[in-house]
Scaffold this motif. Structure first.
Motif, PDB file in Angstrom:
ATOM      1  N   PRO A   1     -32.120  85.775  -1.752  1.00 47.27           N
ATOM      2  CA  PRO A   1     -32.678  84.736  -2.610  1.00 47.27           C
ATOM      3  C   PRO A   1     -32.655  85.114  -4.099  1.00 47.27           C
TER       4      PRO A   1
ATOM      5  N   LEU B   1     -37.116  91.500  -2.628  1.00 48.87           N
ATOM      6  CA  LEU B   1     -38.268  90.843  -2.005  1.00 48.87           C
ATOM      7  C   LEU B   1     -38.595  91.479  -0.663  1.00 48.87           C
ATOM      8  N   ARG B   2     -37.718  92.294  -0.198  1.00 48.34           N
ATOM      9  CA  ARG B   2     -37.823  92.872   1.153  1.00 48.34           C
ATOM     10  C   ARG B   2     -37.987  91.770   2.195  1.00 48.34           C
ATOM     11  N   CYS B   3     -37.312  90.665   1.982  1.00 43.02           N
ATOM     12  CA  CYS B   3     -37.484  89.530   2.892  1.00 43.02           C
ATOM     13  C   CYS B   3     -36.665  89.716   4.158  1.00 43.02           C
ATOM     14  N   GLY B   4     -35.641  90.554   4.097  1.00 39.99           N
ATOM     15  CA  GLY B   4     -34.926  90.927   5.305  1.00 39.99           C
ATOM     16  C   GLY B   4     -33.813  89.999   5.750  1.00 39.99           C
ATOM     17  N   ARG B   5     -33.498  88.975   4.940  1.00 39.32           N
ATOM     18  CA  ARG B   5     -32.450  88.073   5.416  1.00 39.32           C
ATOM     19  C   ARG B   5     -31.077  88.735   5.362  1.00 39.32           C
TER      20      ARG B   5
END
Ligand code: SF4
Lengths: 399, 413
Positions: A330, A370-374
């Protein structure tokens, strides 16, 4: 003392500006859409891909574990093929090796390579008094525009055709209309002459097979074929993490790379293992037939072997540079390569920390993630970037 | 972050070594001086036959001692000029230190008081002990203040001296021209009420579904998720014990977390840091899902789209549960093009350091969700809720709600 606040401040300005840039927004949204669509289509068309990717993960894992042995074997194979193999410990050594082979006052045609960016290869060779031309269309545009790449595979992803037309009109000193076909044609005419007058061709490699000494280079434009085939000297500069044990395995890695790199089926896959030769007259092997007479491979370490020894980060060396994760990020989606320092996005933060700029340059990136992992969902190598980013934060915080 | 701080908090930080080195040089010199003193005394009061040998021996020791000093001094110089990469002192952006300091000292990221965090529970009279611990971690309650802190930071130059004096929103030095009370006061009462009531609503819903909850009240501490997230693992090691002590006092076996971030650290990080951390960790969503057949019907005439939170969808793998819950309430809902494990992050996580960037990411996500033409965007994470609300444009009348708020409609009256 490292005052990270300064790094953070200038980076913060840059990335915020990028996030408001409409060109980036337009270009990347288009690119993301097309990436997802083509990849979904080609995964459907070649349903064996995820399984193959799992196999490649294992190949990469064992290759990184045996890095030193494979390096030795690969160098021996290159020499056996009558090429010359070198090992460069760091950036400085790599550049000096290249400069020694090339000398000064030469014309060089260069294929796209992230390692080249890492080493600032073009700039260095230019300083040495050489004429260096990027042959990849995207890189060429950036070379003229004096910019750095904004994506590892589509470096000029953020430059719209109108801007390209302006840049070309100025450079070629003739009117180039904002029509993609005509823009491409203009570069083709210009480069053709360069390929055949160049003294040296430089390329990277996507994969190296240690057993045969084969360099595998994936491309679409055909520029690598010409740049590595036409000049009398070909130099490959490649990171040591690209070596896998066998030719068969190299082919597997290659297929997975191109599939996730949105090539569908790539226009060309070059396999180069030595200088060009012929035995057609009296079976006497003679070097320098139609292709290059001299073939050099510089294996560059520059922090990679250190990385391979660290359990928390060594999986980052499995990266195929397919660029898939970037489309899913993102932050990257709104800032492109501004979220990076040479290497981009989350995986780029890890690479930057070890091979391209160190912790200082990596820190602002590490805290942008963001460490969102997507990215992990997309990554064919399932590299757990968020957990590496967290480990890096600990490193930064604890000094 | 200042040198002093590093010294105090990061024992293993290499700068610590430097102080030890100073100490060694100092101690070594004292030792040498004392020894020479002893020799002098001996000389005065009674002679030893081996005096000459003795002094030579001392001199040898002295030279040896100085040699040792020299090594230490050289090492010091090397450290100073940074040849030794162990000596990199890193000055982090102050906002990180604010958050860290507040969590460690006050038990939540913005130094709210325990009574402020627990205010929502006044009327519910929840007991402090039981099998099932209701854990808010203060996260929904905190949300309105985070935005306020962030907007204060955006107008200030984070690199300025003044800024680095700030140690916690509550401890802002008045001299800086922004004081804590201003930050707290700038939060609208209606926002404060809204976010405070989310914990209340969650508790009521669970009670009405037949769960018997206990709650730690003003003793409840924040989970420390941000310490782990931001790399303060050393602080987290001690902090986790503090938090577990509160858990232990509740005598609970199961902990239900409102925030997926809390659930994530309790599930994956705490067991590594705290011995015998054997709680069953559940999220609010899971408890609701287990009793989905008892859920009331909700007919709102508004379409809903689910924003899967990253933590819930990818770390905890909770996606279908949300859909089941909506289905059992007869709610029609849309799917966003990036959903389930492909969900797009709300931008919340980098809000503290890059507020504008975070804002743009949130706005983008809202656009993605709005492509479905839904009237309500539903999320089940406090940070998603805050980030999405923050990214919404003024003229946009899409409703952004937490699942808790949405469900509560069916339980009112
Ligand atoms: S990290 Fe994974 S997805 Fe990203 S470029 Fe490397 S291999 Fe591709």
């Amino acid at each position: 003392m490292t005052d990270l606040q300064k790094e953070f401040n200038s980076y913060s300005k840059d990335i915020t500006m990028a996030s408001k840039d409409e060109n980036i927004e337009k270009a990347i949204s288009r690119a993301v859409k097309s990436y997802r669509q083509t990849t979904a289509e080609s995964l459907e068309r070649f349903p064996h891909t995820p399984e193959l990717a799992a196999e490649v993960r294992e190949i990469k894992k064992t290759s990184i574990a045996n890095q030193q042995a494979l390096l030795k074997q690969a160098m021996e194979s290159v020499e056996r093929n009558k090429g010359k193999a070198f090992y460069a410990k760091d950036k400085q050594e790599a550049l000096i090796l290249a400069a020694k082979i090339i000398g000064t006052g030469k014309t060089i045609v260069k294929g796209k390579s992230m390692l080249g960016e890492e080493l600032s290869l073009r700039e260095y060779l230019q300083e040495q008094g050489n004429d260096v031309w990027e042959t990849d269309l995207g890189e060429f545009i950036l070379q003229l525009n004096k910019e750095r790449p904004m994506h590892i595979l589509s470096p000029s992803i953020h430059v719209p055709r109108e801007r390209v037309a302006e840049i070309f009109t100025k450079f070629f000193a003739k009117e180039v209309p904002p029509d993609i076909a005509q823009e491409v044609a203009a570069v083709r005419d210009f480069m053709r002459e360069k390929y055949f007058n160049a003294d040296v061709g430089i390329s990277g490699a996507n994969v190296v097979a240690a057993d045969t000494g084969a360099m595998v280079i994936i491309e679409n434009e055909g520029n690598v074929r010409l740049a590595t085939g036409a000049p009398p000297v070909h130099i490959v500069m490649v990171g040591i993490e690209k070596i896998v044990p066998t030719f068969q395995e190299a082919m597997k890695v290659t297929e997975v790379t191109w599939r996730y790199a949105q090539y569908g089926v790539p226009g060309y896959v070059n396999i180069i293992s030595g200088p060009s030769k012929t035995g057609d007259i009296e079976k006497v092997t003679t070097y320098g037939a139609h292709g290059p007479k001299e073939f050099y491979v510089i294996f560059v370490d520059n922090g990679r072997s250190t990385m391979a020894k660290q359990d928390d980060y060594k999986a980052a060396l499995h990266c195929l540079r397919c660029g898939g994760c970037m489309y899913e990020c993102p932050v990257f989606q709104i800032t492109a390569g501004h979220f990076g320092h040479i290497y981009m996005s989350g995986i780029g933060a890890v690479w930057t920390a070890f091979v391209a700029g160190g912790m200082e340059k990596a820190a602002p990136l590490v805290f942008t993630c963001l460490r969102c992992g997507r990215c992990v969902e997309r990554c064919p190598m399932q590299i757990n970037v968020p957990s590496m980013v967290q480990k890096l934060r600990e490193k930064i915080v604890n000094g | 972050m200042h040198l002093k701080k590093i010294k105090c908090y990061f024992k293993f930080c290499n700068y610590y070594l430097l102080y030890w080195y100073f100490f060694f040089v100092f101690a070594n010199n004292i030792f040498i001086i004392l020894m020479i003193g002893v020799v002098r005394l001996k000389n005065q009061y009674g002679t030893t036959p081996y005096f000459i040998e003795y002094i030579i021996h001392r001199l040898k020791l002295f030279t040896f001692g100085q040699f040792f000093n020299l090594i230490i001094i050289i090492r010091l110089i090397l450290l100073k000029i940074g040849w030794d990469n162990m000596a990199v002192e890193i000055k982090l952006p102050p906002v990180l230190e604010i958050i860290r300091g507040n969590i460690v000292k006050n038990g939540n990221p913005l130094a709210l008081k325990g009574s402020e965090v627990a205010a929502w529970a006044k009327d519910l009279k929840l007991s402090s002990q039981g099998d099932l611990l209701f854990y808010t971690g203060g996260e929904y309650q905190l949300l309105p203040y985070i935005d306020s802190l962030v907007s204060t930071m955006t107008v200030m130059d984070q690199g300025s001296k003044v800024f680095s004096f700030m140690m916690g929103a509550r401890n802002l030095i008045n001299k800086t021209g922004i004081n804590a009370e201003k930050i707290y006061a700038s939060v609208l009462a209606k926002d404060r009420e809204r976010f405070n009531s989310i914990s209340y609503k969650a508790a009521v819903i669970l009670q009405k579904l037949g769960y018997d909850l206990c709650y730690s009240g003003d003793k409840e501490l924040y989970s420390g998720a941000l310490l782990t997230e931001l790399g303060f693992n050393i602080d987290m090691q001690t902090y986790a014990h503090k938090v577990s002590k509160v858990f232990r006092e509740s005598k609970a076996k199961t902990i239900v977390c409102l925030s997926p971030h809390a659930a994530e650290v309790l599930k994956f990080v705490y067991p590594k840091l705290v011995q015998d951390f054997n709680y069953t960790i559940k999220t609010f969503v899971e408890l609701i899902w287990e009793k989905r057949s008892n859920l009331p019907q909700i007919s709102l005439n508004k379409t809903v789209v689910i924003h899967d939170s990253c933590r819930l969808a990818r770390e905890m793998e909770i996606t279908e549960e949300l859909r089941d819950i909506l289905n059992s309430m007869g709610v029609s809902f849309q799917e966003a093009s990036s959903n389930r494990q492909w969900t797009t992050c709300c931008g919340g996580p980098n809000k503290l350091l890059y507020p504008e960037l975070s804002h743009t990411i949130a706005a983008r996500r809202i656009n993605e969700l709005k492509e479905t033409d839904a009237d309500i965007i539903l999320t089940s994470c406090p940070y998603c809720l805050a980030a999405l609300l923050g990214g919404q444009t003024k003229d946009d009348n899409t409703i952004i709600e937490d699942l808790i708020e949405y469900l509560y409609r069916g339980f009112e009256a």
